[in-house]
Write a protein that holds these residues in place. Structure first.
Motif, short mmCIF file in Angstrom:
data_model
loop_
_atom_site.label_atom_id
_atom_site.label_comp_id
_atom_site.label_asym_id
_atom_site.label_seq_id
_atom_site.Cartn_x
_atom_site.Cartn_y
_atom_site.Cartn_z
N SER A 159 40.38 52.65 30.14
CA SER A 159 40.12 51.58 31.10
C SER A 159 39.36 50.47 30.38
O SER A 159 38.44 50.74 29.62
N THR A 214 37.68 46.38 30.85
CA THR A 214 37.35 45.24 31.70
C THR A 214 37.64 43.98 30.91
O THR A 214 37.21 43.84 29.77
N TYR A 243 37.77 39.57 31.11
CA TYR A 243 37.13 38.43 31.77
C TYR A 243 37.98 37.19 31.51
O TYR A 243 38.46 36.98 30.39
N ASN A 275 42.52 49.10 34.63
CA ASN A 275 41.86 47.90 34.12
C ASN A 275 41.25 47.07 35.24
O ASN A 275 41.73 47.06 36.37
N THR A 276 40.17 46.36 34.89
CA THR A 276 39.52 45.44 35.82
C THR A 276 39.60 44.05 35.22
O THR A 276 39.27 43.84 34.06
N ILE A 295 38.10 40.43 35.77
CA ILE A 295 37.03 39.70 36.44
C ILE A 295 37.21 38.20 36.21
O ILE A 295 37.21 37.73 35.06
N SER A 306 44.03 49.60 38.83
CA SER A 306 43.60 48.30 38.31
C SER A 306 43.25 47.37 39.46
O SER A 306 43.84 47.44 40.54
N VAL A 307 42.26 46.51 39.23
CA VAL A 307 41.81 45.58 40.26
C VAL A 307 41.52 44.20 39.67
O VAL A 307 41.25 44.07 38.47
N ILE A 308 41.54 43.22 40.54
CA ILE A 308 41.12 41.86 40.22
C ILE A 308 39.83 41.64 40.98
O ILE A 308 39.73 41.98 42.16
N GLN A 309 38.84 41.07 40.32
CA GLN A 309 37.55 40.81 40.95
C GLN A 309 37.25 39.32 40.81
O GLN A 309 37.21 38.80 39.70
N ASP A 339 31.33 37.29 39.56
CA ASP A 339 30.45 38.34 39.04
C ASP A 339 29.18 38.48 39.87
O ASP A 339 28.25 39.17 39.49
#
Length: 158
Positions: free
Chosen positions: A23, A25, A27, A60-61, A63, A83-86, A89
């Motif tokens: 996994s 992250t 940006y 995966n994230t 951000i 997996s997500v979209i954020q 922050d």
């Protein structure tokens, strides 16, 4: 019985560690359409390589930071399991807009001080909507509003 429990414990621990190891992250950088892998970086400043290979890898994230008004230039699908979209922050003021003729397929969460503006009738899946977050539904056509627990909700379309 103890041997079986020990094997089960270590097998589960291995599975969890193996999944965490893969996994990552990512940006967003200060420019570029979010649907492009080249707009994503491996550090919070949005400057360190590598870029993600794709948006289909599990866990995966993504951000969205470093750009106060990011958007997409084509349909964006984040389909890796888990997996997500954020959006944001929790400190940066970010307003991610999904344009009228496009859509995002995937789970999107919104952090405090950030906004998700949905200007299309095709909604993404809502993730965690943190205290201090805002979701704006702004399509001029009929637009379904997702059932979710919103902190701030704005309906500005027709």
């Amino acid at each position: 019985m103890i041997k079986m429990k020990t094997k089960l414990f270590f097998g589960s621990l291995f599975f969890i560690c193996a999944n965490l190891a893969y996994s990552t992250t990512y940006y967003s950088g200060s420019a570029g359409a979010l649907n492009l892998t080249t707009s994503w970086w491996s550090n919070a400043a949005g400057t360190a390589l590598p870029h993600p290979a794709n948006f289909t890898t599990a866990g995966n994230t993504f951000i969205i930071v470093n750009n106060v008004a990011p958007t997409i230039s084509a349909i964006w699908t984040v389909s890796g399991a888990g997996s997500v979209i954020q959006v944001g922050d929790g400190t940066q003021l970010i307003n991610f807009t999904i344009p009228t003729v496009l859509r995002v397929t995937g789970t999107i969460g919104v952090q405090a001080s950030s906004t998700l503006t949905i200007a299309t009738a095709t909604n993404p899946t809502m993730g965690v909507l943190s205290a201090g977050s805002t979701v704006v539904y702004s399509d001029a056509a009929a637009q379904p509003v997702l059932a979710a627990t919103y902190y701030n909700l704005t309906l500005s379309g027709s």
